[in-house]
Design a protein around this motif. Structure first.
Motif, PDB file in Angstrom:
ATOM      1  N   ASP A  86      65.781-133.568  18.587  1.00  0.00           N
ATOM      2  CA  ASP A  86      64.962-132.537  17.959  1.00  0.00           C
ATOM      3  C   ASP A  86      65.837-131.560  17.183  1.00  0.00           C
ATOM      4  O   ASP A  86      65.481-131.126  16.067  1.00  0.00           O
ATOM      5  N   GLU A  87      66.977-131.197  17.746  1.00  0.00           N
ATOM      6  CA  GLU A  87      67.899-130.289  17.060  1.00  0.00           C
ATOM      7  C   GLU A  87      68.469-130.931  15.797  1.00  0.00           C
ATOM      8  O   GLU A  87      68.637-130.271  14.767  1.00  0.00           O
ATOM      9  N   ALA A  88      68.739-132.222  15.888  1.00  0.00           N
ATOM     10  CA  ALA A  88      69.263-132.932  14.721  1.00  0.00           C
ATOM     11  C   ALA A  88      68.244-132.941  13.592  1.00  0.00           C
ATOM     12  O   ALA A  88      68.594-132.771  12.413  1.00  0.00           O
ATOM     13  N   GLN A  89      66.970-133.108  13.939  1.00  0.00           N
ATOM     14  CA  GLN A  89      65.928-133.121  12.908  1.00  0.00           C
ATOM     15  C   GLN A  89      65.678-131.731  12.335  1.00  0.00           C
ATOM     16  O   GLN A  89      65.319-131.598  11.161  1.00  0.00           O
ATOM     17  N   GLU A  90      65.871-130.720  13.144  1.00  0.00           N
ATOM     18  CA  GLU A  90      65.774-129.358  12.616  1.00  0.00           C
ATOM     19  C   GLU A  90      66.847-129.121  11.563  1.00  0.00           C
ATOM     20  O   GLU A  90      66.627-128.423  10.562  1.00  0.00           O
ATOM     21  N   TYR A  91      67.997-129.720  11.764  1.00  0.00           N
ATOM     22  CA  TYR A  91      69.140-129.547  10.855  1.00  0.00           C
ATOM     23  C   TYR A  91      68.972-130.378   9.581  1.00  0.00           C
ATOM     24  O   TYR A  91      69.204-129.892   8.474  1.00  0.00           O
ATOM     25  N   ALA A  92      68.563-131.653   9.767  1.00  0.00           N
ATOM     26  CA  ALA A  92      68.559-132.591   8.644  1.00  0.00           C
ATOM     27  C   ALA A  92      67.178-132.832   8.044  1.00  0.00           C
ATOM     28  O   ALA A  92      67.070-133.363   6.936  1.00  0.00           O
ATOM     29  N   GLY A  93      66.148-132.436   8.765  1.00  0.00           N
ATOM     30  CA  GLY A  93      64.791-132.758   8.328  1.00  0.00           C
ATOM     31  C   GLY A  93      64.192-133.830   9.221  1.00  0.00           C
ATOM     32  O   GLY A  93      64.903-134.647   9.808  1.00  0.00           O
ATOM     33  N   LYS A  94      62.886-133.866   9.314  1.00  0.00           N
ATOM     34  CA  LYS A  94      62.192-134.790  10.197  1.00  0.00           C
ATOM     35  C   LYS A  94      62.420-136.231   9.758  1.00  0.00           C
ATOM     36  O   LYS A  94      62.372-136.565   8.571  1.00  0.00           O
ATOM     37  N   SER A  95      62.664-137.077  10.721  1.00  0.00           N
ATOM     38  CA  SER A  95      62.916-138.486  10.434  1.00  0.00           C
ATOM     39  C   SER A  95      61.668-139.170   9.888  1.00  0.00           C
ATOM     40  O   SER A  95      60.562-138.974  10.399  1.00  0.00           O
ATOM     41  N   ARG A  96      61.855-139.968   8.862  1.00  0.00           N
ATOM     42  CA  ARG A  96      60.773-140.795   8.329  1.00  0.00           C
ATOM     43  C   ARG A  96      60.999-142.273   8.641  1.00  0.00           C
ATOM     44  O   ARG A  96      60.275-143.133   8.155  1.00  0.00           O
ATOM     45  N   TRP A  97      62.020-142.551   9.448  1.00  0.00           N
ATOM     46  CA  TRP A  97      62.334-143.936   9.814  1.00  0.00           C
ATOM     47  C   TRP A  97      61.240-144.464  10.736  1.00  0.00           C
ATOM     48  O   TRP A  97      60.708-143.708  11.551  1.00  0.00           O
ATOM     49  N   PRO A  98      60.865-145.749  10.704  1.00  0.00           N
ATOM     50  CA  PRO A  98      61.484-146.801   9.901  1.00  0.00           C
ATOM     51  C   PRO A  98      60.959-146.826   8.466  1.00  0.00           C
ATOM     52  O   PRO A  98      60.003-146.129   8.136  1.00  0.00           O
ATOM     53  N   GLU A  99      61.587-147.657   7.677  1.00  0.00           N
ATOM     54  CA  GLU A  99      61.170-147.796   6.288  1.00  0.00           C
ATOM     55  C   GLU A  99      59.744-148.334   6.219  1.00  0.00           C
ATOM     56  O   GLU A  99      59.220-148.879   7.185  1.00  0.00           O
ATOM     57  N   PRO A 100      59.080-148.188   5.081  1.00  0.00           N
ATOM     58  CA  PRO A 100      57.703-148.676   4.955  1.00  0.00           C
ATOM     59  C   PRO A 100      57.605-150.178   5.245  1.00  0.00           C
ATOM     60  O   PRO A 100      58.454-150.959   4.823  1.00  0.00           O
ATOM     61  N   LEU A 101      56.560-150.538   5.975  1.00  0.00           N
ATOM     62  CA  LEU A 101      56.314-151.960   6.213  1.00  0.00           C
ATOM     63  C   LEU A 101      55.878-152.612   4.909  1.00  0.00           C
ATOM     64  O   LEU A 101      55.049-152.064   4.180  1.00  0.00           O
ATOM     65  N   GLY A 102      56.434-153.773   4.647  1.00  0.00           N
ATOM     66  CA  GLY A 102      56.076-154.484   3.435  1.00  0.00           C
ATOM     67  C   GLY A 102      56.859-155.769   3.322  1.00  0.00           C
ATOM     68  O   GLY A 102      57.634-156.126   4.219  1.00  0.00           O
ATOM     69  N   PRO A 103      56.707-156.500   2.227  1.00  0.00           N
ATOM     70  CA  PRO A 103      57.288-157.839   2.099  1.00  0.00           C
ATOM     71  C   PRO A 103      58.811-157.902   2.199  1.00  0.00           C
ATOM     72  O   PRO A 103      59.358-158.954   2.495  1.00  0.00           O
ATOM     73  N   LYS A 104      59.507-156.782   1.949  1.00  0.00           N
ATOM     74  CA  LYS A 104      60.961-156.785   2.015  1.00  0.00           C
ATOM     75  C   LYS A 104      61.513-156.199   3.318  1.00  0.00           C
ATOM     76  O   LYS A 104      62.726-156.267   3.556  1.00  0.00           O
ATOM     77  N   SER A 105      60.663-155.659   4.135  1.00  0.00           N
ATOM     78  CA  SER A 105      61.131-154.951   5.323  1.00  0.00           C
ATOM     79  C   SER A 105      61.616-155.918   6.400  1.00  0.00           C
ATOM     80  O   SER A 105      60.898-156.854   6.776  1.00  0.00           O
ATOM     81  N   PRO A 106      62.813-155.697   6.940  1.00  0.00           N
ATOM     82  CA  PRO A 106      63.270-156.538   8.054  1.00  0.00           C
ATOM     83  C   PRO A 106      62.476-156.270   9.324  1.00  0.00           C
ATOM     84  O   PRO A 106      62.548-157.068  10.269  1.00  0.00           O
ATOM     85  N   TYR A 107      61.706-155.198   9.352  1.00  0.00           N
ATOM     86  CA  TYR A 107      60.958-154.833  10.551  1.00  0.00           C
ATOM     87  C   TYR A 107      59.529-155.368  10.535  1.00  0.00           C
ATOM     88  O   TYR A 107      58.778-155.152  11.485  1.00  0.00           O
ATOM     89  N   ARG A 108      59.156-156.068   9.481  1.00  0.00           N
ATOM     90  CA  ARG A 108      57.808-156.621   9.417  1.00  0.00           C
ATOM     91  C   ARG A 108      57.690-157.814  10.369  1.00  0.00           C
ATOM     92  O   ARG A 108      58.659-158.550  10.585  1.00  0.00           O
ATOM     93  N   PRO A 109      56.520-158.030  10.947  1.00  0.00           N
ATOM     94  CA  PRO A 109      56.351-159.197  11.814  1.00  0.00           C
ATOM     95  C   PRO A 109      56.544-160.476  11.015  1.00  0.00           C
ATOM     96  O   PRO A 109      56.151-160.558   9.850  1.00  0.00           O
ATOM     97  N   THR A 110      57.193-161.435  11.629  1.00  0.00           N
ATOM     98  CA  THR A 110      57.463-162.793  11.114  1.00  0.00           C
ATOM     99  C   THR A 110      58.559-162.828  10.065  1.00  0.00           C
ATOM    100  O   THR A 110      59.018-163.909   9.691  1.00  0.00           O
ATOM    101  N   GLY A 111      59.036-161.666   9.580  1.00  0.00           N
ATOM    102  CA  GLY A 111      59.934-161.655   8.430  1.00  0.00           C
ATOM    103  C   GLY A 111      61.265-162.343   8.677  1.00  0.00           C
ATOM    104  O   GLY A 111      61.668-163.254   7.945  1.00  0.00           O
ATOM    105  N   LEU A 112      61.983-161.909   9.705  1.00  0.00           N
ATOM    106  CA  LEU A 112      63.312-162.473   9.956  1.00  0.00           C
ATOM    107  C   LEU A 112      63.222-163.858  10.574  1.00  0.00           C
ATOM    108  O   LEU A 112      64.182-164.637  10.503  1.00  0.00           O
ATOM    109  N   TYR A 113      62.086-164.164  11.159  1.00  0.00           N
ATOM    110  CA  TYR A 113      61.850-165.551  11.584  1.00  0.00           C
ATOM    111  C   TYR A 113      61.967-166.476  10.382  1.00  0.00           C
ATOM    112  O   TYR A 113      62.588-167.547  10.466  1.00  0.00           O
TER     113      TYR A 113
END
Length: 509
Positions: free
Chosen positions: A250-277
């Protein structure tokens, strides 16, 4: 498509699996006949759909050899320094990905690697989207022989696992790294398998909701905006922790700004379901291997009650893809962890329980318990040598039959009975008793029918533990280390910790 080629995973210095049919595949024009030969053994196949696959007969460990692959139109590919030994896939997220050079004592280990280590490594290219660049980048990957110069970017867990096996088995061990930090198990599973159950289908639903009403160009614009933000935000986070190593999130986000991670889900995202499979796992399937090692679960802690099904689905998927319903699958139970200043939501407890349940209900799986290897405030504990070694113990027992079951496991909860105002616990793998590290056993809690848990005292009785609390006159429920992060004091005589558990999962207590 090249007129005649091997899949990118086949390079000089590779390790091929001993004592199994060896799958070799690649591309060529239709109706081409391809022949592969190694150490006097050969096999041929005809191309269909511009693809070919053949299986060389099983071989004993040995080498180095040349693998020669020819087509009937004059093409020839020769790969040198090929060994026959043991091959394992190292899958998961960032704790499997963590490199040897960044692990505890890793640089010292690197400096002392010699030829007798007998470990080789292939890193599946981390590419989350198939475009014109994909196949070019994939060709940059290669097998390497472990040395002070090459092994720094190996998976630390994979390296330590392979080093133990190579020494104990006397053969070359190859590891195929196939992992990406921050990923859910759903990223490594096909859509077909995720859709089999409504609980796992929810990962697909999340993706479809995120993309609803968006074009590909809309997504790419959103991704570019996120990357611009991240490139400014991450240095500020690093700056904060450099100045305040004990600071909270929480202190880190006060300093740097609120985290927006993870990146948007979409066709290029490594975090999308089935993608890295699709972009990683299928690029090295069906490379002939002994089995899988897997370290993952942290990024599914937002849905802990789904993880049992999700992990079972992944195992079923991978075994189906490798055409082996009993292919060994050895995985790591999550260690202790909580962020600084974070409320203990006990979601990691559910993930650990799910991992134990999968191990106990899915055949030919092994579980490395590393409860004692977590680090407060750091989701990436750097002490990876014990993790790799405990996975190796699982392999030596389940796969190679060179050690006993009790050597591979620490104590695992088996059953209980009510007695003398407390609860007597019975365990597997505790015939030699327990080892206490610290002044007293901690982590035991007892509750009555009200399910309000109180700290409890524990007494060791050979292979059993008697637990009682002065606060609970009629005990009903018991749990051990049912926290995201806490002290670990109870071990087996072999140094492996007692696995966390609760006596009444179905009652939710």
């Amino acid at each position: 498509m090249a007129c005649f080629d091997l899949a990118a995973v086949f390079t000089d210095h590779m390790v091929l699996q001993r004592n199994k049919k060896i799958n070799i595949w690649g591309s060529a024009y239709n109706d081409t006949v391809v022949t592969a030969e190694i150490d006097g053994k050969s096999a041929s196949a005809k191309t269909a759909g511009n693809k070919w696959v053949l299986s060389l007969p099983p071989m004993e460990a040995g080498g180095p050899y040349d693998l020669i692959v020819r087509d009937n139109k004059g093409g020839e590919i020769v790969l040198h320094d090929v060994m026959i030994g043991e091959v394992w896939l190292a899958g998961g997220q960032s704790n499997m990905e963590l490199e040897l050079q960044n692990a505890l004592n890793g640089r010292e280990v690197l400096a002392n690697i010699t030829d007798d280590v007998n470990v080789r490594f292939y890193y599946t290219q981390k590419i989350s989207y198939i475009d014109d660049y994909f196949h070019f980048a994939e060709r940059n990957g290669c097998w390497t022989v472990a040395s002070p110069e090459t092994a720094g970017n190996y998976s630390a867990v994979g390296f330590y696992f392979a080093r133990v096996l190579a020494a104990r088995l006397g053969v070359t061990v190859g590891v195929i790294g196939c992992n990406w930090g921050g990923t859910s198990a759903s990223a490594w599973t096909s859509r077909q398998y995720l859709e089999k159950d409504s609980d796992t289908r929810v990962y697909i639903d999340d993706y479809e909701k995120a993309m609803e009403g968006k074009t590909f160009d809309d997504y790419c614009k959103e991704l570019a905006e996120f990357e611009d933000w991240y490139n400014q935000w991450q240095p500020k986070i690093n700056e904060f922790y450099a100045k305040n190593p004990e600071g909270t999130w929480d202190e880190a986000q006060e300093y740097a700004g609120k985290s927006r991670w993870p990146e948007p889900l979409g066709p290029k995202s490594p975090y999308r379901p089935t993608g890295l499979y699709e972009t990683m796992l299928m690029r090295i399937c069906p490379y002939t291997m002994a089995g899988f090692i897997y370290y993952q679960g942290e990024s599914d802690d937002h849905r802990p009650y789904t993880y049992y099904k999700l992990l079972k689905t992944l195992i079923e998927q991978w075994r189906e893809d490798w055409n082996d319903d009993s292919m060994p699958f050895l995985f790591v139970q999550l260690p202790m962890f909580i962020n600084r200043g974070e409320e203990d939501r006990k979601n990691w407890c559910i993930i650990r329980e799910a991992q134990m349940r999968v191990h106990q209900t899915v055949k030919n799986t092994g579980l490395a318990v590393i409860l004692d290897k977590g680090t407060y405030g750091d989701i990436h504990p750097v002490d990876k040598e014990p993790v790799g070694e405990r996975l190796a113990l699982q392999a030596l027992y389940h796969v190679y039959n060179t050690i006993s079951e009790d050597e591979a496991y620490g104590p695992v909860y088996k059953d209980f009975e009510y007695t003398d105002g407390g609860i007597m616990l019975d365990f597997d793998h505790a015939k030699d008793g327990f080892e206490l590290k610290g002044e007293k056993a901690t982590g035991f809690e007892i509750a009555g029918r009200d399910k309000k848990f109180h700290p409890a005292d524990a007494w060791f009785k050979e292979d059993k533990i008697f637990v009682r609390s002065a606060e609970v006159s009629e005990p009903v429920y018991l749990r051990y280390n049912w926290v995201n992060y806490g002290e670990v004091t109870v071990f087996g005589r072999n140094g492996i910790p007692l696995a966390p558990f609760r006596t009444h999962r179905r009652d939710g207590a």
